[in-house]
Design an enzyme around this catalytic site. Structure first.
Site, mmCIF file in Angstrom:
data_model
loop_
_atom_site.group_PDB
_atom_site.id
_atom_site.type_symbol
_atom_site.label_atom_id
_atom_site.label_comp_id
_atom_site.label_asym_id
_atom_site.label_seq_id
_atom_site.Cartn_x
_atom_site.Cartn_y
_atom_site.Cartn_z
ATOM 1 N N HIS A 197 59.071 26.103 26.193
ATOM 2 C CA HIS A 197 57.631 26.360 26.083
ATOM 3 C C HIS A 197 57.263 26.200 24.616
ATOM 4 O O HIS A 197 57.779 26.911 23.761
ATOM 5 C CB HIS A 197 57.273 27.759 26.579
ATOM 6 C CG HIS A 197 55.800 28.013 26.531
ATOM 7 N ND1 HIS A 197 54.970 27.813 27.610
ATOM 8 C CD2 HIS A 197 54.991 28.396 25.505
ATOM 9 C CE1 HIS A 197 53.722 28.073 27.267
ATOM 10 N NE2 HIS A 197 53.704 28.431 25.986
ATOM 11 N N CYS A 198 56.394 25.249 24.330
ATOM 12 C CA CYS A 198 56.057 24.949 22.938
ATOM 13 C C CYS A 198 54.829 25.761 22.516
ATOM 14 O O CYS A 198 53.730 25.541 23.035
ATOM 15 C CB CYS A 198 55.784 23.459 22.764
ATOM 16 S SG CYS A 198 55.317 23.041 21.075
ATOM 17 N N PRO A 199 54.981 26.697 21.567
ATOM 18 C CA PRO A 199 53.827 27.502 21.143
ATOM 19 C C PRO A 199 52.802 26.695 20.356
ATOM 20 O O PRO A 199 51.633 27.060 20.298
ATOM 21 C CB PRO A 199 54.464 28.591 20.272
ATOM 22 C CG PRO A 199 55.760 28.017 19.824
ATOM 23 C CD PRO A 199 56.217 27.076 20.878
ATOM 24 N N GLY A 202 51.036 24.951 23.122
ATOM 25 C CA GLY A 202 50.480 25.932 24.054
ATOM 26 C C GLY A 202 50.712 25.536 25.491
ATOM 27 O O GLY A 202 49.859 25.780 26.354
ATOM 28 N N GLN A 203 51.844 24.950 25.769
ATOM 29 C CA GLN A 203 52.121 24.466 27.116
ATOM 30 C C GLN A 203 53.637 24.351 27.304
ATOM 31 O O GLN A 203 54.374 24.190 26.329
ATOM 32 C CB GLN A 203 51.447 23.092 27.301
ATOM 33 C CG GLN A 203 51.643 22.400 28.632
ATOM 34 C CD GLN A 203 51.029 23.146 29.795
ATOM 35 O OE1 GLN A 203 51.574 24.176 30.218
ATOM 36 N NE2 GLN A 203 49.926 22.645 30.331
#
Ligand SMILES: [Zn+2]
Ligand SMILES: [Zn+2]
Length: 368
Positions: A197-199, A202-203
């Site tokens: 999950h890539c902060p 945001g996805q």
């Protein structure tokens, strides 16, 4: 992994959802799937845009890319010398193209379905096997769960290549995950070929947006190197001493420092994912366990691995978030509408032979 037949069945299921749409639309106060979705996603444009719960970080990421890039382009446009117009135009055009590509890949990564697996309303009863009930790895459905069901926590599945891998039962989504899928605790969904999950985006990064994500980080690296190099050229081309040029062109100095710092992050990430693609691993797999002492069953050679990521058709979404759901349907999930998932075993898995749990003579990979 996904056969043509499986994709055909997905297309059929989607058309069936659309067929049922008119039925549900006639009901009073109809709602769409995205309006009752149990995951933590945010939706825009009537369910056409799917975002993670931390999608607001997208503004920060866009700002960190857009501001220096636009400042660079404005500088190239405003300080264009008459004798340098061809040079400046080319540099400006290159900067604009890279910026648009970078932001485009960012939004493509962030705004789509990463490969969410629709959850089930109840546990998969037909998956129960009496001889597996007593195994320590079983999952107890007592304490309020229907019929005190006990399910094996792990299942072995055979890939089309013949290797056997283990898939885990997801207690939240009530299904056996497809190989390489995992549950994102931030989005609260199971995602196909879950990477991480890539902060910043945001996805979730998964099966359906991984190629866009790699294009995003590689174009960010290229943009960084481009602005860094051109800013140096801007300083060195001035008709004065080096320190005088530096004091006159503070913006170029700031851009050089900024890009120098950022390129270590995005460049390192690009190199890491280049390595992951060449060995056909996900970030989750590379951190959770290593293939070092085992053969990676998904590794088909560097060229095939790259072809799989960049030249394979992106599989259609398993969830039609805009499909109608009836008012009295409290399942709040799509499995009833989506025949691709039947009582916990997605059709993706039905293409795979389920083996007995204790066939331990084959190479096993806990990939869940
Ligand atoms: Zn799950
Ligand atoms: Zn996520």
């Amino acid at each position: 992994m996904h056969s043509i037949e499986t994709r055909e069945s997905m297309r059929k299921s989607r058309s069936q959802i659309h067929d049922s749409s008119s039925f549900h639309a006639r009901q009073s106060n109809p709602r769409r799937i995205y309006q009752v979705w149990k995951g933590n996603n945010k939706f825009c444009c009537g369910g056409r845009v799917i975002l993670g719960p931390d999608a607001s970080s997208l503004f920060l990421t866009s700002f960190l890319i857009g501001c220096p890039a636009i400042a660079f382009c404005i500088k190239m446009a405003l300080h264009m010398k008459p004798q340098d117009t061809i040079f400046s135009h080319q540099i400006l055009l290159g900067g604009l193209v890279l910026t648009v590509l970078d932001l485009g890949f960012l939004f493509l990564t962030s705004f789509g379905d990463p490969g969410i697996i629709p959850r089930n309303a109840k546990p998969p009863e037909e998956c129960l096997e009496d001889d597996e009930v007593s195994k320590s790895t079983s999952f107890d459905w007592a304490n309020g769960k229907p019929n005190s069901l006990r399910l094996p926590r792990l299942k072995e599945v055979k890939l089309v290549t013949g290797e056997t891998v283990q898939v885990k039962f997801c207690e939240t989504c009530l299904l056996y995950r497809t190989p390489r899928a995992s549950h994102c605790s931030i989005c609260n969904n199971c995602v196909q070929r879950f990477d991480h999950h890539c902060p910043w985006v945001g996805q979730c990064i998964g099966e359906r947006n991984y190629s866009f994500f790699f294009c995003f980080i590689s174009s960010s690296t290229t943009l960084c190197i481009y602005v860094f190099t051109c800013s140096w050229v801007n300083i060195l081309r001035q008709d004065c001493s080096f320190w005088t040029a530096v004091s006159r062109d503070v913006l170029s100095v700031i851009l050089i420092l900024y890009c120098f710092i950022v390129v270590w992050f995005v460049g390192g990430l690009t190199v890491f994912h280049f390595y992951l693609i060449s060995t056909n691993q996900t970030t989750y797999e590379s951190f959770r366990y290593r293939y070092d002492r085992k053969t990676n069953p998904f590794n088909k050679g560097i060229l095939s691995n790259f072809r799989q990521v960049f030249l394979s058709r992106i599989p259609p979404s398993l969830v039609n978030f805009r499909a109608w759901i009836s008012e009295d349907d409290d399942r709040l999930s799509v499995n009833g509408d989506n025949p691709d998932v039947e009582m916990g075993v997605p059709k993706l898995l039905q293409k795979i032979d389920f083996d007995d749990f204790d066939s331990n003579d084959k190479t096993k990979f806990d990939i869940a």
